[in-house]
Design a protein around this motif. Sequence first.
Motif, mmCIF file in Angstrom:
data_model
loop_
_atom_site.group_PDB
_atom_site.id
_atom_site.type_symbol
_atom_site.label_atom_id
_atom_site.label_comp_id
_atom_site.label_asym_id
_atom_site.label_seq_id
_atom_site.Cartn_x
_atom_site.Cartn_y
_atom_site.Cartn_z
ATOM 1 N N VAL A 79 0.784 -1.032 -0.109
ATOM 2 C CA VAL A 79 0.540 -0.274 0.079
ATOM 3 C C VAL A 79 0.900 1.759 -0.002
ATOM 4 N N THR A 111 -0.931 -1.218 -4.347
ATOM 5 C CA THR A 111 -2.376 0.279 -4.233
ATOM 6 C C THR A 111 -2.060 1.513 -4.240
ATOM 7 N N GLU A 113 -2.185 5.271 -3.448
ATOM 8 C CA GLU A 113 -2.992 6.228 -2.017
ATOM 9 C C GLU A 113 -2.545 7.601 -2.242
ATOM 10 N N GLN A 118 -8.098 7.144 2.692
ATOM 11 C CA GLN A 118 -8.093 6.022 1.690
ATOM 12 C C GLN A 118 -7.381 4.960 1.866
ATOM 13 N N SER A 119 -5.791 5.034 2.742
ATOM 14 C CA SER A 119 -4.911 3.747 3.270
ATOM 15 C C SER A 119 -5.152 2.637 3.930
ATOM 16 N N ASP A 121 -8.762 2.349 3.873
ATOM 17 C CA ASP A 121 -10.035 2.054 3.570
ATOM 18 C C ASP A 121 -9.364 0.375 3.114
ATOM 19 N N SER A 122 -8.052 0.655 2.546
ATOM 20 C CA SER A 122 -7.757 -0.754 1.668
ATOM 21 C C SER A 122 -7.102 -1.795 2.481
ATOM 22 N N TYR A 125 -9.887 -3.771 3.754
ATOM 23 C CA TYR A 125 -10.790 -4.305 2.124
ATOM 24 C C TYR A 125 -9.512 -5.413 2.879
ATOM 25 N N ARG A 146 -3.032 2.823 10.421
ATOM 26 C CA ARG A 146 -3.663 1.196 9.597
ATOM 27 C C ARG A 146 -2.731 0.113 10.188
#
Length: 343
Positions: A79, A111, A113, A118-119, A121-122, A125, A146
Motif C-alpha cells: 500500500v 495499491t 494511495e 483511503q489507505s 480503507d485499503s 478491505y 493502519r
Amino acid sequence: MNEENAAATASRTRRATLKTISDLTGLSLSTVSLGLRGGEALREETVRKITDAAASVGYVPDRAGVRLRTGKTNVVALVLDGADDSIDFARHAIRGVGHGIRGTRYHLTVTPEFDQSQSVDSIRYILEHRTADGVIITHTGAHDPRVKMLTDAKFPFVTHGRTEFLHQHPFHDFRSEAFAELAVERLASKGCKSIMLMIGDDKTFNYQNIVGAFQAASTRLGIEARLIDPNIDRATAAELRQLGRGMATDPGRPDGYISASEMRAISIIGGLIDGGAALGTDVHVVSKQTSDILTTFFPHIDTIEEDVYAAGRELARLLLRRIKGEPVEALQSLSEPVPHWRS
C-alpha cells in the motif's frame, strides 16, 4: 522432437495444471505441489526440475484453488503513498519489493494511495476479504491507524517508517535523524550561520524525527534554525520556484538550506538561481537524494542518499519472515544515510 519437448509444446495450447508438470517430470502430484510451494523438504535439484518445468509450460497457479486448499493467497500487498515528492520513490520501492520476493511463491499487488484515509480503507478491505497474506505500508504516522488495525487483527505486516506505539511491530526505516545531523554539520563546516529546513507533511513520524534532530544539532553548533511552513508540501513546482526567487532577494534570508525532498530542492534551487543567488557562494544547500536527477541538474550540490530500492528488498525480506511467524523483535531494521559531499 523428443517426448519431453512435445509434452511442453502441447501443454501451451491448454491451461497447464499440476498434472501437466507431473507428467512432464515423472514426479508425483504431491511432490510437484510441494516443490511449487518452496519445497524445503525436497532436494534442490528436484525443486529446480519442477520450477523449470512449470516455467516451460507457462504454469499459473489457480489462486482460488490455492486459497481453498491452504487458506493462503500467495500474495503480498504494497500500500504505497502516491503523494510522496521523493523522485522515483514508487518505482524504486516496487522494484525492490519485487526483487525481494523473486523465487518465492508470492506475487505482488500494489495499491497507490493519495489520501491517508483511503489507505485505512485499503487495509480494511485486505483484512475483510483476505486478499493478501501480508502487507507493506509506507509513510507511517506517529499513531498510524493502519498499524493499529493490522496489529489488532494479528495480520502479518511491516512498515516503511517507525511509529510511537508502545507495542512493537516490524519495520524498516531510513535513519532520518542522522540525515538531519549530517546536513547541519556540513552547512556549519561551510560557515553557515542561519539554516532553513525545507520539509513538508508534518503528519508523518519521519517529520518529527528530522525536525527534532535538526533543531538539536543547530543548537549544539550555535546556528540559527528556521523551519519552512509545512504547507509547502501542497505547493506546486512553479510555486516552489517562485518561493526560491523570493528567498534570493530577501536580505534576511538564511545562508544554508536543507531539503528533505529531491523534487522540492530542484524547484527552490532553480528559484534561488533565478533570483541571483550563487549556489555554493551566497547560499549552500544539502538535499536528500533518492535518484540521480537532482545531481544531473546541479552536479556540485551536496546530497545525502537513501537507497529506496534496497529498502524495498529489506521490507520484503522482513515481511516474508513475519508471515512465517518470526518474532517482531527480530524484524526491525534501520538503513544509514550515505553522504555525497561534492561542492
